[in-house]
Write a protein that holds these residues in place. Structure first.
Motif, PDB file in Angstrom:
ATOM      1  N   UNK A 150       0.838  -1.202   0.000  1.00 22.01           N
ATOM      2  CA  UNK A 150       0.000   0.000   0.000  1.00 22.01           C
ATOM      3  C   UNK A 150       0.871   1.250   0.000  1.00 22.01           C
ATOM      4  N   UNK A 151       1.891   1.257   0.851  1.00 19.06           N
ATOM      5  CA  UNK A 151       2.766   2.416   0.971  1.00 19.06           C
ATOM      6  C   UNK A 151       3.526   2.654  -0.338  1.00 19.06           C
ATOM      7  N   UNK A 152       4.055   1.577  -0.932  1.00 22.43           N
ATOM      8  CA  UNK A 152       4.787   1.703  -2.198  1.00 22.43           C
ATOM      9  C   UNK A 152       3.870   2.237  -3.300  1.00 22.43           C
ATOM     10  N   UNK A 153       2.640   1.735  -3.357  1.00 26.20           N
ATOM     11  CA  UNK A 153       1.682   2.213  -4.360  1.00 26.20           C
ATOM     12  C   UNK A 153       1.393   3.698  -4.157  1.00 26.20           C
ATOM     13  N   UNK A 154       1.134   4.087  -2.918  1.00 27.13           N
ATOM     14  CA  UNK A 154       0.828   5.490  -2.629  1.00 27.13           C
ATOM     15  C   UNK A 154       2.005   6.393  -2.997  1.00 27.13           C
ATOM     16  N   UNK A 155       3.217   5.977  -2.670  1.00 24.21           N
ATOM     17  CA  UNK A 155       4.389   6.791  -3.013  1.00 24.21           C
ATOM     18  C   UNK A 155       4.550   6.959  -4.518  1.00 24.21           C
ATOM     19  N   UNK A 156       4.275   5.898  -5.254  1.00 19.14           N
ATOM     20  CA  UNK A 156       4.450   5.963  -6.710  1.00 19.14           C
ATOM     21  C   UNK A 156       3.308   6.693  -7.417  1.00 19.14           C
ATOM     22  N   UNK A 157       2.077   6.459  -6.999  1.00 23.03           N
ATOM     23  CA  UNK A 157       0.922   6.967  -7.742  1.00 23.03           C
ATOM     24  C   UNK A 157       0.240   8.194  -7.126  1.00 23.03           C
ATOM     25  N   UNK A 158       0.270   8.320  -5.823  1.00 22.91           N
ATOM     26  CA  UNK A 158      -0.413   9.424  -5.139  1.00 22.91           C
ATOM     27  C   UNK A 158       0.416   9.931  -3.957  1.00 22.91           C
ATOM     28  N   UNK A 159       1.631  10.389  -4.188  1.00 28.79           N
ATOM     29  CA  UNK A 159       2.481  10.792  -3.069  1.00 28.79           C
ATOM     30  C   UNK A 159       1.893  11.935  -2.233  1.00 28.79           C
ATOM     31  N   UNK A 160       1.071  12.756  -2.829  1.00 31.14           N
ATOM     32  CA  UNK A 160       0.508  13.880  -2.076  1.00 31.14           C
ATOM     33  C   UNK A 160      -0.385  13.406  -0.930  1.00 31.14           C
ATOM     34  N   UNK A 161      -0.926  12.194  -1.038  1.00 32.72           N
ATOM     35  CA  UNK A 161      -1.742  11.624   0.045  1.00 32.72           C
ATOM     36  C   UNK A 161      -0.893  11.455   1.305  1.00 32.72           C
ATOM     37  N   UNK A 162       0.374  11.158   1.120  1.00 30.73           N
ATOM     38  CA  UNK A 162       1.285  10.945   2.246  1.00 30.73           C
ATOM     39  C   UNK A 162       2.039  12.209   2.650  1.00 30.73           C
ATOM     40  N   UNK A 163       1.937  13.248   1.840  1.00 32.31           N
ATOM     41  CA  UNK A 163       2.761  14.444   2.039  1.00 32.31           C
ATOM     42  C   UNK A 163       1.924  15.704   2.241  1.00 32.31           C
ATOM     43  N   UNK A 164       0.887  15.581   3.017  1.00 33.03           N
ATOM     44  CA  UNK A 164       0.044  16.732   3.392  1.00 33.03           C
ATOM     45  C   UNK A 164      -0.515  17.470   2.178  1.00 33.03           C
ATOM     46  N   UNK A 165      -0.706  16.754   1.074  1.00 35.20           N
ATOM     47  CA  UNK A 165      -1.279  17.354  -0.126  1.00 35.20           C
ATOM     48  C   UNK A 165      -0.263  17.962  -1.072  1.00 35.20           C
ATOM     49  N   UNK A 166       1.003  17.928  -0.705  1.00 32.71           N
ATOM     50  CA  UNK A 166       2.047  18.532  -1.545  1.00 32.71           C
ATOM     51  C   UNK A 166       2.657  17.500  -2.494  1.00 32.71           C
TER      52      UNK A 166
END
Length: 81
Positions: free
Chosen positions: A8-24
């Motif tokens: 899940x974390x790898x997918x989020x970092x690759x496809x939707x990093x802003x979800x993990x980075x306060x929207x940035x």
């Protein structure tokens, strides 16, 4: 079916990093500043956390996360103790 946290974390970092980075966006100055601010604030609560020993010179690259696990759930056979 379940999804491994690492997947899940790898997918989020690759496809939707802003979800993990306060929207940035990833690697933006705003994301890095937000991460540094988080870790400096968290240091007040947990000054001996491993992240300060292991990654002290790159806190702007350490993404915090909190994971809650419902160990066993509340199925039909599960009762309050």
């Amino acid at each position: 079916m379940f999804v491994r946290m690492s997947s899940w974390f790898a997918y989020a970092l690759e496809h939707k990093p802003s979800v993990l980075l306060a929207g940035f966006p990833a690697a933006s100055r705003a994301a890095m500043d937000t991460l540094c601010c988080f870790w400096e604030s968290y240091r007040l609560a947990e000054p001996d956390h491993e992240v300060y020993k292991t990654h002290s010179n790159r806190l702007d690259r350490c993404i915090p996360y909190f994971m809650f696990s419902d160990d066993g759930g509340r199925g039909v056979k599960k009762r309050n103790s």
